[in-house]
Design a protein around this motif. Structure first.
Motif, short mmCIF file in Angstrom:
data_model
loop_
_atom_site.label_atom_id
_atom_site.label_comp_id
_atom_site.label_asym_id
_atom_site.label_seq_id
_atom_site.Cartn_x
_atom_site.Cartn_y
_atom_site.Cartn_z
N LYS A 161 85.11 59.76 128.86
CA LYS A 161 86.12 60.65 129.41
C LYS A 161 86.84 61.41 128.29
CE LYS A 161 90.13 60.79 132.50
NZ LYS A 161 91.02 60.00 133.35
N PHE B 132 75.79 66.07 127.06
CA PHE B 132 76.24 66.04 128.45
C PHE B 132 75.14 66.56 129.37
CE2 PHE B 132 80.64 65.73 126.86
CZ PHE B 132 81.05 64.68 127.66
N ALA C 21 84.63 64.11 127.10
CA ALA C 21 84.61 65.19 128.10
C ALA C 21 85.88 66.03 127.97
CB ALA C 21 84.48 64.62 129.50
N SER D 133 76.58 60.42 123.31
CA SER D 133 77.65 61.42 123.44
C SER D 133 78.98 60.91 122.90
CB SER D 133 77.81 61.87 124.89
OG SER D 133 78.35 60.86 125.67
N TRP E 243 88.73 65.72 137.14
CA TRP E 243 88.13 64.41 136.90
C TRP E 243 88.26 63.54 138.15
CZ3 TRP E 243 85.20 62.45 132.97
CH2 TRP E 243 84.95 61.07 133.02
N SER F 231 80.94 65.31 134.78
CA SER F 231 81.14 64.17 133.88
C SER F 231 81.77 63.00 134.62
CB SER F 231 82.03 64.58 132.69
OG SER F 231 81.39 65.57 131.92
#
Length: 151
Positions: A87, A12, A90, A147, A104, A65
């Protein structure tokens, strides 16, 4: 923190660096509760500087993010399935965030000005737009792929 969590957080951080260098998104840093004259005189980590809570750090990570996701989706046209996996990663990485969905959504909305700037740049200076996209989007795609590997 397990090695897997550390690697996820490093990924990240790398994505954030790519975005900061190539796609200047607008996540707002949490201001630390310090008097202005003290904050300027003392280095980060000094005992007199109040450290942010794990919840505020996680909330900032969620917003950042989301900023990355918005740039990836609207500027780099990265597939929605990849964005959904990003997502999900995250969400798993920032478990201390008290309101993941709210943070978010806020982070996603904060990126609108960047999306607008790139849309304007595309028409006003197509060469510069192509250069910025050409530098940032491949690295952003790789970062998101790394990621979300195994998701």
């Amino acid at each position: 923190m397990t090695h897997r969590h550390a690697v996820t957080r490093v990924n990240f951080a790398l994505i954030a660096c790519v975005v900061a260098c190539g796609l200047p998104l607008t996540a707002h840093a949490q201001m630390q509760t310090v008097q202005p004259s003290t904050a300027q005189a003392l280095p980060p980590g000094h005992p007199a500087v109040q450290q942010p809570s794990p919840q505020s750090v996680a909330a900032e990570g969620v917003r950042t993010s989301a900023n990355i996701a918005r740039g990836a989706a609207d500027i780099c046209h990265i597939d929605a399935v990849k964005i959904a996996r990003f997502k999900a990663v995250a969400r798993k990485s920032f478990t201390d965030a008290p309101d993941f969905d709210g943070e978010w959504n806020l982070g996603y909305k904060e990126a609108q000005s960047t999306v607008d700037r790139f849309a304007a740049l595309k028409t006003s200076n197509p060469q510069e737009y192509a250069q910025k996209i050409g530098e940032a989007c491949p690295a952003l795609t790789r970062g998101i792929d790394e990621s979300t590997a195994g998701q």
